[in-house]
Design a protein around this motif. Structure first.
Motif, PDB file in Angstrom:
ATOM      1  N   MET A 113       0.828  -1.203   0.000  1.00 12.86           N
ATOM      2  CA  MET A 113       0.000   0.000   0.000  1.00 12.86           C
ATOM      3  C   MET A 113       0.863   1.254   0.000  1.00 12.86           C
ATOM      4  O   MET A 113       0.575   2.228  -0.701  1.00 12.86           O
ATOM      5  N   SER A 116       2.208   1.928  -3.332  1.00 14.60           N
ATOM      6  CA  SER A 116       1.241   2.490  -4.279  1.00 14.60           C
ATOM      7  C   SER A 116       1.196   4.012  -4.212  1.00 14.60           C
ATOM      8  O   SER A 116       0.723   4.669  -5.143  1.00 14.60           O
ATOM      9  N   VAL A 122      -3.851   6.950  -3.408  1.00 14.38           N
ATOM     10  CA  VAL A 122      -4.019   5.818  -2.504  1.00 14.38           C
ATOM     11  C   VAL A 122      -5.334   5.080  -2.753  1.00 14.38           C
ATOM     12  O   VAL A 122      -5.474   3.915  -2.401  1.00 14.38           O
ATOM     13  N   ASN A 127      -5.673  -1.448  -3.225  1.00 18.21           N
ATOM     14  CA  ASN A 127      -5.587  -1.096  -1.807  1.00 18.21           C
ATOM     15  C   ASN A 127      -6.875  -1.437  -1.065  1.00 18.21           C
ATOM     16  O   ASN A 127      -6.836  -1.764   0.120  1.00 18.21           O
ATOM     17  N   ARG A 130      -6.476  -5.037  -0.387  1.00 17.20           N
ATOM     18  CA  ARG A 130      -5.441  -5.241   0.624  1.00 17.20           C
ATOM     19  C   ARG A 130      -5.954  -4.925   2.020  1.00 17.20           C
ATOM     20  O   ARG A 130      -5.690  -5.665   2.971  1.00 17.20           O
TER      21      ARG A 130
END
Length: 204
Positions: A113, A116, A122, A127, A130
């Motif tokens: 994350m 990224s 974000v 994400n 995740r």
């Protein structure tokens, strides 16, 4: 100052956090997985103790022995094995290794994350997934790890005089359950953010 908060995240900040998470992955992997496995397989001195909770009836400062196992303690007891065999060594380290493996999953997902953020956004679908997996992993920490600890302790004292001294207890970890719920809510917020971003890009 204008701009989105994650766009103000500098490259050096990103690298520093990635380095911290990478170091945490290494430390957890070594101390939580590799070293316990070496204690089971033999290169290192074997694990031989387990912390257990004692109820009011069985609390005693005396050492209670049964075969190769012994129990001591007044509130929190220490279950010890003088010469643990392979099965006993495995049972002793299993809760800790399971916990460490889950932590490795969580740390690796957090590291991805953070990576990224290099692209400046974000709120992406990856994400969201995740965070969802992290929420599940934290919930497993709250529910499965105490169960593994209870089951392995029961097996360790089964068939010995210590079985009547160590109560079978299973207790959920409240803070972990709360954290899992918060992470699930954050995952939903990320999903909504990713959807809104996609809708906004579609209008441009």
């Amino acid at each position: 100052m204008s701009g989105k908060p994650w766009q103000m995240w500098s490259r050096s900040d990103n690298r520093a956090l990635e380095a911290v998470l990478g170091l945490a992955l290494l430390l957890v992997g070594l101390s939580g997985v590799l070293l316990p496995i070496l204690r089971v397989t033999g290169p290192l001195p074997p694990a031989h103790t387990r912390e257990v909770e004692l109820d009011d009836v069985t609390r005693s400062p005396a050492v209670i022995a049964s075969g190769g196992a012994s129990l001591r303690g007044t509130r929190t007891g220490e279950l010890a094995f003088a010469h643990p065999d392979l099965t006993e060594r495995l049972l002793l380290v299993l809760p800790g290794v399971t916990r460490a493996l889950l932590l490795l999953v969580i740390l690796e997902l957090l590291r991805r994350m953070v990576r990224s953020l290099r692209d400046g956004d974000v709120f992406i679908a990856q994400n969201t997934r995740r965070l969802g997996v992290i929420a599940v992993a934290v919930l497993v920490l709250a529910t499965l790890i105490p169960l593994v600890d209870t089951v392995t302790t029961t097996i360790l004292v089964s068939g010995t005089q210590l079985s009547s001294k160590v109560p079978i207890a299973y207790e959920l970890s409240g803070p972990y359950v709360l954290l899992a719920l918060l992470l699930a809510a954050a995952a939903e917020a990320f999903r909504q953010g990713a959807r809104l971003r996609a809708d906004t890009e579609g209008l441009v």
